[in-house]
Write a protein that holds these residues in place. Structure first.
Motif, mmCIF file in Angstrom:
data_model
loop_
_atom_site.group_PDB
_atom_site.id
_atom_site.type_symbol
_atom_site.label_atom_id
_atom_site.label_comp_id
_atom_site.label_asym_id
_atom_site.label_seq_id
_atom_site.Cartn_x
_atom_site.Cartn_y
_atom_site.Cartn_z
ATOM 1 N N MET A 1 25.559 14.029 23.632
ATOM 2 C CA MET A 1 25.707 15.429 24.034
ATOM 3 C C MET A 1 26.137 16.297 22.856
ATOM 4 O O MET A 1 25.668 17.433 22.696
ATOM 5 C CB MET A 1 26.706 15.564 25.180
ATOM 6 C CG MET A 1 26.912 17.022 25.629
ATOM 7 S SD MET A 1 28.087 17.243 26.950
ATOM 8 C CE MET A 1 27.120 16.652 28.334
ATOM 9 N N LEU A 2 27.031 15.756 22.013
ATOM 10 C CA LEU A 2 27.509 16.559 20.892
ATOM 11 C C LEU A 2 26.379 16.882 19.915
ATOM 12 O O LEU A 2 26.356 17.970 19.322
ATOM 13 C CB LEU A 2 28.649 15.828 20.180
ATOM 14 C CG LEU A 2 29.969 15.752 20.956
ATOM 15 C CD1 LEU A 2 31.004 14.971 20.166
ATOM 16 C CD2 LEU A 2 30.492 17.149 21.272
ATOM 17 N N SER A 3 25.452 15.966 19.733
ATOM 18 C CA SER A 3 24.301 16.264 18.871
ATOM 19 C C SER A 3 23.465 17.386 19.460
ATOM 20 O O SER A 3 22.978 18.275 18.740
ATOM 21 C CB SER A 3 23.451 15.009 18.686
ATOM 22 O OG SER A 3 24.155 14.006 17.999
ATOM 23 N N ALA A 4 23.280 17.377 20.779
ATOM 24 C CA ALA A 4 22.539 18.448 21.440
ATOM 25 C C ALA A 4 23.261 19.779 21.278
ATOM 26 O O ALA A 4 22.638 20.818 20.997
ATOM 27 C CB ALA A 4 22.342 18.122 22.914
ATOM 28 N N VAL A 5 24.584 19.752 21.433
ATOM 29 C CA VAL A 5 25.372 20.969 21.262
ATOM 30 C C VAL A 5 25.233 21.496 19.838
ATOM 31 O O VAL A 5 25.044 22.697 19.607
ATOM 32 C CB VAL A 5 26.852 20.691 21.597
ATOM 33 C CG1 VAL A 5 27.732 21.859 21.157
ATOM 34 C CG2 VAL A 5 27.030 20.446 23.089
ATOM 35 N N GLY A 6 25.305 20.600 18.855
ATOM 36 C CA GLY A 6 25.216 21.014 17.464
ATOM 37 C C GLY A 6 23.890 21.666 17.122
ATOM 38 O O GLY A 6 23.847 22.709 16.450
ATOM 39 N N LEU A 7 22.770 21.098 17.592
ATOM 40 C CA LEU A 7 21.464 21.690 17.279
ATOM 41 C C LEU A 7 21.229 22.979 18.048
ATOM 42 O O LEU A 7 20.634 23.926 17.526
ATOM 43 C CB LEU A 7 20.366 20.674 17.568
ATOM 44 C CG LEU A 7 19.825 19.938 16.339
ATOM 45 C CD1 LEU A 7 19.067 20.888 15.410
ATOM 46 C CD2 LEU A 7 20.967 19.270 15.561
ATOM 47 N N THR A 8 21.675 23.047 19.293
ATOM 48 C CA THR A 8 21.562 24.301 20.042
ATOM 49 C C THR A 8 22.326 25.402 19.325
ATOM 50 O O THR A 8 21.850 26.535 19.183
ATOM 51 C CB THR A 8 22.106 24.121 21.463
ATOM 52 O OG1 THR A 8 21.373 23.095 22.131
ATOM 53 C CG2 THR A 8 21.997 25.410 22.262
ATOM 54 N N TYR A 9 23.517 25.055 18.850
ATOM 55 C CA TYR A 9 24.351 26.016 18.119
ATOM 56 C C TYR A 9 23.664 26.478 16.841
ATOM 57 O O TYR A 9 23.655 27.673 16.509
ATOM 58 C CB TYR A 9 25.691 25.367 17.810
ATOM 59 C CG TYR A 9 26.678 26.243 17.086
ATOM 60 C CD1 TYR A 9 27.304 27.299 17.729
ATOM 61 C CD2 TYR A 9 27.011 26.001 15.750
ATOM 62 C CE1 TYR A 9 28.228 28.100 17.075
ATOM 63 C CE2 TYR A 9 27.932 26.789 15.084
ATOM 64 C CZ TYR A 9 28.536 27.834 15.755
ATOM 65 O OH TYR A 9 29.445 28.629 15.102
ATOM 66 N N GLU A 10 23.052 25.555 16.122
ATOM 67 C CA GLU A 10 22.382 25.900 14.867
ATOM 68 C C GLU A 10 21.227 26.876 15.093
ATOM 69 O O GLU A 10 21.080 27.874 14.369
ATOM 70 C CB GLU A 10 21.867 24.626 14.198
ATOM 71 C CG GLU A 10 21.163 24.862 12.878
ATOM 72 C CD GLU A 10 20.711 23.569 12.219
ATOM 73 O OE1 GLU A 10 20.082 23.648 11.156
ATOM 74 O OE2 GLU A 10 20.990 22.486 12.769
ATOM 75 N N ILE A 11 20.402 26.620 16.096
ATOM 76 C CA ILE A 11 19.267 27.506 16.364
ATOM 77 C C ILE A 11 19.746 28.858 16.875
ATOM 78 O O ILE A 11 19.220 29.908 16.484
ATOM 79 C CB ILE A 11 18.305 26.833 17.356
ATOM 80 C CG1 ILE A 11 17.669 25.606 16.695
ATOM 81 C CG2 ILE A 11 17.229 27.806 17.822
ATOM 82 C CD1 ILE A 11 16.803 24.797 17.617
ATOM 83 N N ALA A 12 20.766 28.852 17.723
ATOM 84 C CA ALA A 12 21.318 30.120 18.198
ATOM 85 C C ALA A 12 21.916 30.924 17.055
ATOM 86 O O ALA A 12 21.849 32.160 17.055
ATOM 87 C CB ALA A 12 22.370 29.855 19.273
ATOM 88 N N ALA A 13 22.485 30.239 16.062
ATOM 89 C CA ALA A 13 23.050 30.941 14.909
ATOM 90 C C ALA A 13 21.968 31.710 14.160
ATOM 91 O O ALA A 13 22.150 32.876 13.780
ATOM 92 C CB ALA A 13 23.741 29.938 13.979
ATOM 93 N N GLY A 14 20.824 31.076 13.943
ATOM 94 C CA GLY A 14 19.734 31.771 13.274
ATOM 95 C C GLY A 14 19.217 32.945 14.079
ATOM 96 O O GLY A 14 18.859 33.993 13.524
ATOM 97 N N ARG A 15 19.193 32.798 15.400
ATOM 98 C CA ARG A 15 18.685 33.869 16.265
ATOM 99 C C ARG A 15 19.642 35.066 16.273
ATOM 100 O O ARG A 15 19.221 36.218 16.127
ATOM 101 C CB ARG A 15 18.526 33.302 17.683
ATOM 102 C CG ARG A 15 18.237 34.291 18.798
ATOM 103 C CD ARG A 15 16.911 34.927 18.663
ATOM 104 N NE ARG A 15 17.041 36.096 17.794
ATOM 105 C CZ ARG A 15 16.262 37.130 17.789
ATOM 106 N NH1 ARG A 15 15.256 37.176 18.571
ATOM 107 N NH2 ARG A 15 16.443 38.137 17.001
ATOM 108 N N VAL A 16 20.944 34.817 16.423
ATOM 109 C CA VAL A 16 21.892 35.922 16.550
ATOM 110 C C VAL A 16 22.114 36.620 15.214
ATOM 111 O O VAL A 16 22.579 37.762 15.171
ATOM 112 C CB VAL A 16 23.225 35.414 17.127
ATOM 113 C CG1 VAL A 16 24.073 34.706 16.072
ATOM 114 C CG2 VAL A 16 24.024 36.534 17.780
ATOM 115 N N LEU A 17 21.753 35.971 14.128
ATOM 116 C CA LEU A 17 21.907 36.582 12.806
ATOM 117 C C LEU A 17 20.888 37.698 12.576
ATOM 118 O O LEU A 17 21.127 38.620 11.789
ATOM 119 C CB LEU A 17 21.746 35.499 11.739
ATOM 120 C CG LEU A 17 22.282 35.782 10.331
ATOM 121 C CD1 LEU A 17 23.803 35.839 10.363
ATOM 122 C CD2 LEU A 17 21.815 34.711 9.359
ATOM 123 N N ALA A 18 19.736 37.618 13.249
ATOM 124 C CA ALA A 18 18.617 38.513 12.965
ATOM 125 C C ALA A 18 18.946 40.002 13.101
ATOM 126 O O ALA A 18 18.559 40.793 12.230
ATOM 127 C CB ALA A 18 17.421 38.146 13.842
#
Length: 471
Positions: free
Chosen positions: A1-18
């Motif tokens: 689960m933590l790996s899933a959380v980490g990758l979801t967080y990474e992609i969301a970081a790129g999206r919210v930065l835009a």
């Protein structure tokens, strides 16, 4: 689960930065490098934690999960605060990404070494296969997280709620960390309350959001503007005398020049392809002024079309009255504005249709997608477009993007006209091209603050060596 959380967080970081710093190869590189650096440091520190007495190690892991939840949930707020404090440019973007996304990336991987150690100890004599299973589970979780972010959470609930959901998922891991002294339940409850508050009461990052776009519609004096990832994408003037007139009062100077050029160059019944739908103002102007004209607009994000249809009255009316799906052959006879929700390059590669002109006006955040400004793309355009090609760019004066596109057009067309607008507050301007096999008749006038310009020689962009995007 933590790996899933980490990758979801990474992609969301790129999206919210835009909306703050744009989307480009550089911004994604910084986000990915920062998050991976956090994962690496977290794994290293977690290894030392795993060697501590079991009670101490379990307590540290529980603390890391609580910290992960809070840091992930607060990420959008921190991003806004850093931007409001003046973080700008490449350095400001790197500084912001590090302090906003690095700490949570460290914390989310701290538990992994201890969990791997526990899994290995549970199967004495089979350490190799146990470690392999743990690593495989982490990879599967990462794949699941990437799919979840791109296809589910970001399009359906938005980035702010996605960050809160990541925090909630980290807290849900706490019951599975069994053994040793239990943590302070008050801290856990407070963290859960904070995460819930961040998800439910936190300000959305966007008025309208999909996995591709962060959109706002704002009233600015006489204009209703469509803002995409912090960049003005389209506008309509809202107080014209009659919304049913046959022409629009174009609000943006760059669209005014493009339309003046099209109006001069095209015949009474042209077929035009628009790569980039946006606010659909130019297709609307074309179809309103030429009753026998036809257009195809390629817009990658269906949300953009829906927002334009609902908020830009004239474009919305034109879409409602003449819009159709080109893949539906029975609908083609009833409409004049074909709307395709697809990547522009993919459509260009696949369409058998021919056109009299093309308008390249596609943007991803503050820049043109790299695969739409290559020699291969414009060669394909030349093959299917019999007349002129019009291009809108946003770049610094005589910048790398403008030079690369100019080199492409010079290689493919003998006649090119270039004008540029005034500088914006980021030191960039609209740079507009018209390229044609036939001579281009000069326009009688240019929009206010626009002037002819020249572009320095450069190497044409190709699919192999292309544009990297604005910082």
């Amino acid at each position: 689960m933590l790996s899933a959380v980490g990758l979801t967080y990474e992609i969301a970081a790129g999206r919210v930065l835009a909306p703050f710093f744009g989307t480009s190869l550089l911004t994604w590189t910084v986000v990915i490098a920062t998050v991976l650096a956090g994962f690496s440091l977290g794994s290293a520190l977690g290894g030392f934690i795993a060697e501590r007495p079991r009670d101490v190690a379990l307590r540290n892991v529980r603390s890391a999960l609580v910290a992960t939840a809070v840091l992930m949930a607060v990420s959008p707020t921190l991003l806004g605060l850093f931007y409001a404090s003046g973080a700008r440019g490449t350095f400001g973007m790197m500084f912001t990404v590090f302090w906003v996304f690095f700490p949570a990336s460290v914390c989310v991987t701290l538990p992994s070494p201890l969990l791997a150690k526990i899994a290995i100890e549970a199967r004495p004599g089979r350490e190799g296969s146990s470690l392999g299973i743990v690593l495989a589970a982490g990879s599967v979780g990462a794949i699941f997280g990437a799919i979840l972010a791109g296809f589910v959470t970001l399009p359906l609930i938005g980035s702010t709620a996605t960050f809160a959901a990541c925090g909630a998922a980290a807290l849900l891991c706490l019951p599975f960390v069994k053994g040793g002294a239990s943590g302070n339940p008050g801290i856990t409850v407070a963290a859960a309350a904070f995460v819930a508050f961040a998800g439910l009461a936190g300000s959305p990052a966007c008025q309208y959001e999909s996995g591709l776009s962060c959109l706002y519609v704002v009233e600015n004096g006489r204009e209703r503007q469509l803002i995409s990832d912090g960049t003005l994408q389209a506008a309509e003037k809202t107080n014209s005398a009659d919304a049913k007139t046959t022409t629009m009062d174009l609000a943006l100077p760059y669209t005014d020049w493009l339309w003046s050029r099209m109006d001069r160059d095209l015949g009474p019944e042209p077929s035009v392809i628009f790569v980039g739908g946006g606010g659909y103002t130019l297709p609307t102007q074309l179809l309103a002024s030429r009753p026998d004209a036809h257009a195809i607009a390629i817009e990658i994000d269906p949300l953009v079309t829906e927002v334009a249809k609902a908020n830009l009255p004239r474009a919305g009316d034109m879409i409602a009255q003449t819009g159709y799906d080109p893949s539906n052959k029975t609908a083609e006879d009833k409409g004049r504005l074909g709307i395709v929700h697809a990547d522009g390059r993919v459509y260009l590669n696949e369409t058998p249709q021919r056109f009299d002109a093309a308008v390249m006006d596609a943007f991803s955040s503050r820049s043109v997608p790299a695969h739409l400004v290559t020699l291969e793309t414009f060669t394909r355009l030349r093959d299917i477009v019999d007349g002129p090609v019009y291009v809108n760019l946003i770049d610094v004066p005589d910048g790398q993007l403008a030079r690369g596109v100019n080199a492409i057009l010079k290689e493919l067309y003998p006649n090119i006209e270039i004008v540029q607008g005034e500088l914006n507050d980021m030191g960039r301007r609209n740079i507009l091209f018209a390229a044609s096999h036939e001579p281009l008749t000069a326009l009688a006038s240019l929009p206010q603050d626009y002037e002819p310009t020249g572009i320095s020689d450069a190497r044409p962009f190709t699919d192999d060596r292309g544009w990297v995007g604005h910082r």
